[in-house]
Design a protein around this motif. Structure first.
Motif, short mmCIF file in Angstrom:
data_model
loop_
_atom_site.label_atom_id
_atom_site.label_comp_id
_atom_site.label_asym_id
_atom_site.label_seq_id
_atom_site.Cartn_x
_atom_site.Cartn_y
_atom_site.Cartn_z
N ILE A 131 0.89 -1.17 0.00
CA ILE A 131 0.00 0.00 0.00
C ILE A 131 0.92 1.21 0.00
O ILE A 131 1.76 1.34 0.89
CB ILE A 131 -0.90 0.02 1.25
CG1 ILE A 131 -1.82 -1.21 1.26
CG2 ILE A 131 -1.73 1.31 1.30
CD1 ILE A 131 -2.62 -1.35 2.53
N ASP A 178 -5.10 5.66 0.72
CA ASP A 178 -5.36 4.30 1.20
C ASP A 178 -5.03 4.18 2.68
O ASP A 178 -5.79 3.59 3.46
CB ASP A 178 -4.54 3.27 0.41
CG ASP A 178 -5.03 3.13 -1.02
OD1 ASP A 178 -6.22 3.39 -1.27
OD2 ASP A 178 -4.22 2.75 -1.88
N ASN A 214 -11.02 -5.20 1.59
CA ASN A 214 -10.96 -4.44 0.34
C ASN A 214 -11.84 -5.10 -0.71
O ASN A 214 -12.40 -6.17 -0.48
CB ASN A 214 -9.51 -4.27 -0.14
CG ASN A 214 -8.84 -5.58 -0.51
OD1 ASN A 214 -9.49 -6.53 -0.91
ND2 ASN A 214 -7.53 -5.63 -0.39
N ARG A 264 -3.19 -6.67 0.68
CA ARG A 264 -2.29 -5.51 0.56
C ARG A 264 -1.78 -5.17 1.95
O ARG A 264 -2.51 -5.28 2.93
CB ARG A 264 -3.03 -4.32 -0.04
CG ARG A 264 -3.54 -4.61 -1.44
CD ARG A 264 -3.97 -3.37 -2.18
NE ARG A 264 -4.81 -2.51 -1.36
CZ ARG A 264 -4.97 -1.21 -1.59
NH1 ARG A 264 -4.37 -0.63 -2.60
NH2 ARG A 264 -5.75 -0.49 -0.81
N ASP A 279 -6.90 -5.45 3.52
CA ASP A 279 -5.79 -4.52 3.58
C ASP A 279 -5.28 -4.49 5.02
O ASP A 279 -6.08 -4.51 5.96
CB ASP A 279 -6.24 -3.09 3.21
CG ASP A 279 -6.54 -2.95 1.72
OD1 ASP A 279 -6.14 -3.83 0.94
OD2 ASP A 279 -7.18 -1.95 1.35
#
Length: 110
Positions: free
Chosen positions: A6, A11, A34, A40, A78
């Motif tokens: 990321i 984000d 996500n 991520r 994420d």
């Protein structure tokens, strides 16, 4: 399974604002679902951690700990992993133990 970095500030801000956080003395974990099938990960270390050498070590041990746990992580999440003051002084095995407990609590381990 691989994980993507990321990098975008928006984000990071979105995950900080909407994600669930799990706090431990060595690492803070933010988790947010996500819309993709990817995992991520973003790692942050502030100047409070120490000089550049300590911050880089903190990032390395966190990345290694996550790499070990990555095959067991469900896709579609994420993560932001935030280093704490103790992070540069502990081994990655200790961080694996803490991170595994946090991810279990978050319900993202298979």
């Amino acid at each position: 399974m691989d994980f993507l970095p990321i990098k975008e500030n928006k984000d990071f801000r979105r995950i900080y604002a909407k994600g669930k956080s799990f706090v431990a003395p060595v690492v803070v974990t933010y988790v947010l679902k996500n819309r993709s099938k990817n995992v991520r990960i973003g790692i942050t270390t502030s100047k409070k951690i120490g000089n550049a050498v300590k911050r880089n070590r903190a990032r390395r041990v966190i990345r290694e700990a996550f790499r070990i746990l990555a095959p067991d992580v469900k896709p579609g999440y994420d993560f932001i992993l935030v280093a704490r003051g103790k992070t540069p002084y502990v081994k990655s095995t200790e961080i694996v133990r803490v991170l595994s407990a946090q991810l279990k609590k978050a319900g993202v381990l298979k």
